[in-house]
Design an enzyme around this catalytic site. Structure first.
Site, PDB file in Angstrom:
ATOM      1  N   TRP A   1      -3.593  -1.957  -1.568  1.00 62.01           N
ATOM      2  CA  TRP A   1      -3.495  -3.125  -2.446  1.00 62.01           C
ATOM      3  C   TRP A   1      -3.748  -4.306  -1.531  1.00 62.01           C
ATOM      4  O   TRP A   1      -2.922  -4.645  -0.687  1.00 62.01           O
ATOM      5  CB  TRP A   1      -2.097  -3.184  -3.056  1.00 62.01           C
TER       6      TRP A   1
ATOM      7  N   ARG B   1       1.312   2.412  -5.734  1.00 65.72           N
ATOM      8  CA  ARG B   1       1.638   1.431  -4.692  1.00 65.72           C
ATOM      9  C   ARG B   1       0.420   0.598  -4.295  1.00 65.72           C
ATOM     10  O   ARG B   1       0.543  -0.408  -3.606  1.00 65.72           O
ATOM     11  CB  ARG B   1       2.190   2.142  -3.453  1.00 65.72           C
TER      12      ARG B   1
ATOM     13  N   GLU C   1       1.833  -9.188 -18.778  1.00 66.94           N
ATOM     14  CA  GLU C   1       1.391  -8.444 -17.600  1.00 66.94           C
ATOM     15  C   GLU C   1       0.586  -7.202 -17.947  1.00 66.94           C
ATOM     16  O   GLU C   1      -0.266  -6.793 -17.171  1.00 66.94           O
ATOM     17  CB  GLU C   1       2.559  -8.104 -16.658  1.00 66.94           C
TER      18      GLU C   1
ATOM     19  N   ASN D   1       1.176  -0.198   5.900  1.00 69.23           N
ATOM     20  CA  ASN D   1       1.628  -0.934   4.718  1.00 69.23           C
ATOM     21  C   ASN D   1       2.468  -2.099   5.214  1.00 69.23           C
ATOM     22  O   ASN D   1       3.426  -1.893   5.953  1.00 69.23           O
ATOM     23  CB  ASN D   1       2.475  -0.013   3.823  1.00 69.23           C
ATOM     24  N   GLY D   2       2.082  -3.317   4.844  1.00 67.73           N
ATOM     25  CA  GLY D   2       2.833  -4.489   5.303  1.00 67.73           C
ATOM     26  C   GLY D   2       1.861  -5.580   5.707  1.00 67.73           C
ATOM     27  O   GLY D   2       0.672  -5.533   5.358  1.00 67.73           O
TER      28      GLY D   2
ATOM     29  N   GLU E   1      11.762 -11.595 -21.015  1.00 71.58           N
ATOM     30  CA  GLU E   1      11.295 -10.261 -20.599  1.00 71.58           C
ATOM     31  C   GLU E   1      10.184  -9.769 -21.532  1.00 71.58           C
ATOM     32  O   GLU E   1       9.186  -9.212 -21.078  1.00 71.58           O
ATOM     33  CB  GLU E   1      12.498  -9.299 -20.585  1.00 71.58           C
TER      34      GLU E   1
ATOM     35  N   CYS F   1       0.844  -1.193   0.000  1.00 75.34           N
ATOM     36  CA  CYS F   1       0.000   0.000   0.000  1.00 75.34           C
ATOM     37  C   CYS F   1       0.875   1.238   0.000  1.00 75.34           C
ATOM     38  O   CYS F   1       2.090   1.153   0.147  1.00 75.34           O
ATOM     39  CB  CYS F   1      -0.850   0.028   1.273  1.00 75.34           C
TER      40      CYS F   1
ATOM     41  N   LYS G   1       6.480  -8.880 -20.210  1.00 74.01           N
ATOM     42  CA  LYS G   1       5.907  -7.551 -20.374  1.00 74.01           C
ATOM     43  C   LYS G   1       4.573  -7.636 -21.107  1.00 74.01           C
ATOM     44  O   LYS G   1       3.608  -6.999 -20.730  1.00 74.01           O
ATOM     45  CB  LYS G   1       6.903  -6.679 -21.132  1.00 74.01           C
TER      46      LYS G   1
ATOM     47  N   HIS H   1      10.804 -29.628 -27.833  1.00 76.15           N
ATOM     48  CA  HIS H   1      10.690 -30.594 -26.740  1.00 76.15           C
ATOM     49  C   HIS H   1       9.345 -30.484 -26.019  1.00 76.15           C
ATOM     50  O   HIS H   1       9.244 -30.808 -24.835  1.00 76.15           O
ATOM     51  CB  HIS H   1      11.855 -30.410 -25.765  1.00 76.15           C
TER      52      HIS H   1
ATOM     53  N   LYS I   1       3.523  -2.069  -7.873  1.00 80.35           N
ATOM     54  CA  LYS I   1       4.880  -1.694  -8.277  1.00 80.35           C
ATOM     55  C   LYS I   1       5.967  -2.364  -7.452  1.00 80.35           C
ATOM     56  O   LYS I   1       6.927  -2.870  -7.986  1.00 80.35           O
ATOM     57  CB  LYS I   1       5.022  -0.177  -8.213  1.00 80.35           C
TER      58      LYS I   1
HETATM   59  C1  F6R Z   1       7.503  -6.715 -14.131  1.00 76.89           C
HETATM   60  C2  F6R Z   1       7.974  -6.216 -12.850  1.00 76.89           C
HETATM   61  C3  F6R Z   1       8.173  -7.190 -11.756  1.00 76.89           C
HETATM   62  C4  F6R Z   1       9.388  -6.792 -10.903  1.00 76.89           C
HETATM   63  C5  F6R Z   1       9.527  -7.719  -9.689  1.00 76.89           C
HETATM   64  C6  F6R Z   1      10.776  -7.408  -8.896  1.00 76.89           C
HETATM   65  O1  F6R Z   1       7.458  -5.692 -15.089  1.00 76.89           O
HETATM   66  O2  F6R Z   1       8.174  -5.045 -12.670  1.00 76.89           O
HETATM   67  O3  F6R Z   1       8.324  -8.480 -12.247  1.00 76.89           O
HETATM   68  O4  F6R Z   1      10.529  -6.875 -11.700  1.00 76.89           O
HETATM   69  O5  F6R Z   1       8.402  -7.561  -8.888  1.00 76.89           O
HETATM   70  O6  F6R Z   1      10.806  -6.075  -8.514  1.00 76.89           O
HETATM   71  P1  F6R Z   1      12.131  -5.386  -8.017  1.00 76.89           P
HETATM   72  O7  F6R Z   1      13.049  -5.240  -9.170  1.00 76.89           O
HETATM   73  O8  F6R Z   1      11.684  -4.069  -7.480  1.00 76.89           O
HETATM   74  O9  F6R Z   1      12.723  -6.270  -6.963  1.00 76.89           O
END
Ligand code: F6R
Length: 626
Positions: free
Chosen positions: A75, A27, A491, A101-102, A484, A2, A488, A507, A621
């Site tokens: 969140w 967040r 998601e 938050n937590g 990647e 959050c 991307k 395979h 995030k």
């Molecule tokens: C995908 C994305 C997540 C983060 C993952 C780790 O686009 O952003 O997969 O890469 O949650 O986050 P960090 O790098 O902050 O540890």
């Protein structure tokens, strides 16, 4: 996970709190709420919904005269998004408000204890135990400030889990804040102070910031910030944040993600700037693999996109520096009986936010093995930097879009620098200098993709957006980029996308290939300059031919293929349905242009499908819970 904000000062608290909340809604954005201290007690408004919608309702419904208050965007972790589960939460008498938050892991047993004492709970959250406990710890001494601080301390000593909290109490013109394993900062103003989970929340008001440390408790009033840790007062340095609020805003782009993809060249430049002076690379830290690297190795720990950057980093460092690199998902490392020689292994935690719970836990575990630990992160003062022995910062600037983009390329830049720095003893000087010259060209290379390939990428994205399944394939240093690209796309566009090693399709996944499963193939592996060809291994020279072979196999199964290929490569056109052109580089640097192209591809596909690009469903995030 959050976002929390707080304000104490002489101005109207509510508009400042609402403005700050908007800045950190990335967040958490399933519900939001505020609490303000007024002459009549604590006024609370909260609701389910997007932060913007809740703010609009608050603006419409509320005119609160108050100089002290707090806000929260949620969140959900415990209890679905709803008005009652939204924060702030109150004690039974409505005299104490808390935003959190937590996760409080022992909330169930605390709740039972509090229920047996006669407390009534209204929400399903773990947080609600906190205001009730604080109330029970109050001593009625008459000194509201001292009493609140002591009650919060006593409450925190009962909590197991992670928290960043702000506490307000009726009759006290200030706020108490505390953190454990969740980030919290204080913005320092002139006769006013701010509290927030993250810097963008306060940037409009001040760029003077104090990062609270693990276990800190702060009493924040309009003219003072008192911090203690372990019962004793501590002083924490104030930092000047160089970001402007414009840095943290969309800057004219429709989405943060698009803005941040367009900032990839700058992220590369800024990251290089910190560590490259002339032909000298100065990372300025002791990696534990200095001098003779015999017997030494690196273990990288990360999650999500950062894991794919690390996988690319493994290729880069092993190729350039010939230092063995192992790699683990942080979440797997934490629960495995890993065999680790602490004296010879340097552990690198790759985390753009520096707050990912799994990665922080993995760092702590690595320290228990006696390993040298290094955090590679984008956030100054983040938790990872406080746990690790050393930190290397990426220079990507604030990244607001949930999907990591510019922070990913900045992480790659650090791996090039690390690899090249350690390659010095192993590469002929001419090759070293050529690599360096190419690395310096990477901002222009990334810019060329943005300027010249964007139109075609939009076209390919429109095509891709009609499908429900896609594959991304690559080999060698570009396998992580295929992974990647798939991550991307899935998601943000919700297209089911799988990243695969091109040689592995036969395979199993071949069974899924039809005319309805487009495949994006990265075919950019041609060695470039003569001197680099000499230093490239035979294996990497063969990758291009092998990729073409894989593309032919895919086409033979009827699947459409979009190739990411270099300018001037005419051969590839014979075998594929469409080509996205990227500038030529030597194989080892090809991840940079390929990443920019795949980030754009995902963005435009999601845009075509009308998705909420900056806030994809079910994601946030920084993942500060396990
Ligand atoms: C995908 C994305 C997540 C983060 C993952 C780790 O686009 O952003 O997969 O890469 O949650 O986050 P960090 O790098 O902050 O540890």
């Amino acid at each position: 996970m959050c976002g929390i904000v707080g304000y104490v000062g002489e101005r109207d608290a509510l508009p400042i709190i609402l403005q700050s909340l908007k800045r950190i809604e990335y967040r958490g954005y399933d519900s939001a709420g505020i609490a303000c201290i007024t002459n009549n007690g604590i006024e609370v408004y909260k609701d389910k919904g997007k932060v913007d919608d809740v703010i609009e309702k608050i603006n419409y419904l509320k005119s609160i005269s108050s100089n002290t208050g707090m806000g929260h965007c949620r969140w959900a972790t415990h209890g679905a998004p709803s008005k009652t589960n939204a924060h702030p939460h109150l004690d039974g008498e409505g005299g104490i408000a808390v935003v959190h938050n937590g996760i409080i892991e022992n909330f169930q047993s605390l709740k039972e204890e509090l229920l047996s004492l006669g407390c009534t709970f209204v929400s399903e959250t773990d947080t609600e135990v906190i205001p009730h406990l604080i109330n029970h710890c109050l001593k009625n001494s008459g000194d509201v400030e001292w009493e609140l601080k002591e009650a919060v301390k006593e409450t925190l000593s009962r909590l197991i889990g992670s928290y960043a909290i702000i506490v307000a109490a009726k009759g006290f013109d200030g706020l108490v804040a505390a953190r454990k394993e969740s980030p919290l900062i204080i913005g320092v103003g002139d006769r006013e102070n701010f509290i927030a989970s993250d810097v963008p929340a306060v940037l409009e008001q001040t760029n003077r910031v104090i990062y609270l440390d693990e276990g800190d408790l702060a009493v924040v009033k309009n003219d003072s910030v008192y911090i203690e840790n372990g019962g004793a007062e501590v002083k924490r340095a104030e930092r000047l944040i160089p970001w402007t609020i414009e840095d943290a805003e969309k800057g004219g782009y429709e989405h943060f993600m698009l803005k941040e993809i367009h900032e990839e060249p700058k992220a590369i430049t800024d990251t290089l700037r910190g560590y490259l002076a002339g032909d000298e690379i100065t990372l300025g830290i002791d990696l534990g693999i200095e001098g003779d690297t015999k017997g030494k190795s690196i273990l990288m720990l990360a999650c999500g996109t950062s894991y794919y950057a690390a996988l690319c980093g493994k290729h880069i460092i092993e190729n350039l520096a010939k230092v063995p690199v192992q790699l683990e998902f942080a979440s797997e490392f934490n629960y495995s009986d890993f065999v680790l020689d602490g004296a010879n292994v340097t552990v690198m935690a790759i985390t753009q936010s520096g707050e990912t719970a799994d990665t922080l836990m993995a760092l702590k575990k690595a320290k228990r093995y006696g390993c040298k630990t290094v955090a590679i992160t984008n956030v100054v003062g983040s938790s990872a930097t406080r746990i690790a022995d050393e930190t290397i910062y990426t220079g990507a600037g604030p990244e607001i879009g949930v999907a990591a983009t510019k922070s990913f390329v900045a992480q790659l830049v650090i791996f090039y620098l690390l690899g090249l720095q350690k390659s010095l003893a192993k590469l002929p000087e001419a090759a070293f200098l050529e690599y360096l010259e190419e690395l310096r060209r990477m901002p222009q290379i990334a810019q060329l993709v943005l300027d010249e390939a964007n139109g075609n990428i939009q076209k390919q994205a429109r095509y891709l957006s009609k499908y429900e399944h896609a594959f991304f394939v690559g080999r060698g240093v570009n396998l992580p980029i295929a992974l990647e690209g798939a991550l991307k796309l899935k998601e943000i566009s919700y297209i089911h996308a799988e990243g695969y090693a091109a040689g592995e399709l036969k395979h199993g996944p071949f069974a899924l290939l039809t005319e309805d499963t487009p495949v994006v193939a990265i075919v950019t592996h041609q060695p470039f300059k003569k001197s680099l060809i000499k230093s490239a291994t035979q294996a990497s020279q063969n990758v291009y031919e092998k990729m073409l072979g894989n593309v032919k196999e895919i086409k033979a199964r009827g699947a459409p293929v979009i190739a990411i290929a270099e300018e001037g490569d005419e051969e590839v056109e014979k075998y594929v349905d469409a080509v996205v052109r990227v500038p030529r580089t030597s194989a080892i640097f090809s991840p940079i242009p390929n990443t920019v192209a795949l980030h754009l591809l995902a963005y435009w596909a999601a845009k075509e499908r009308g998705c909420e690009i900056d806030k994809p469903r079910n994601l946030a995030k920084s993942v500060t819970v396990e």
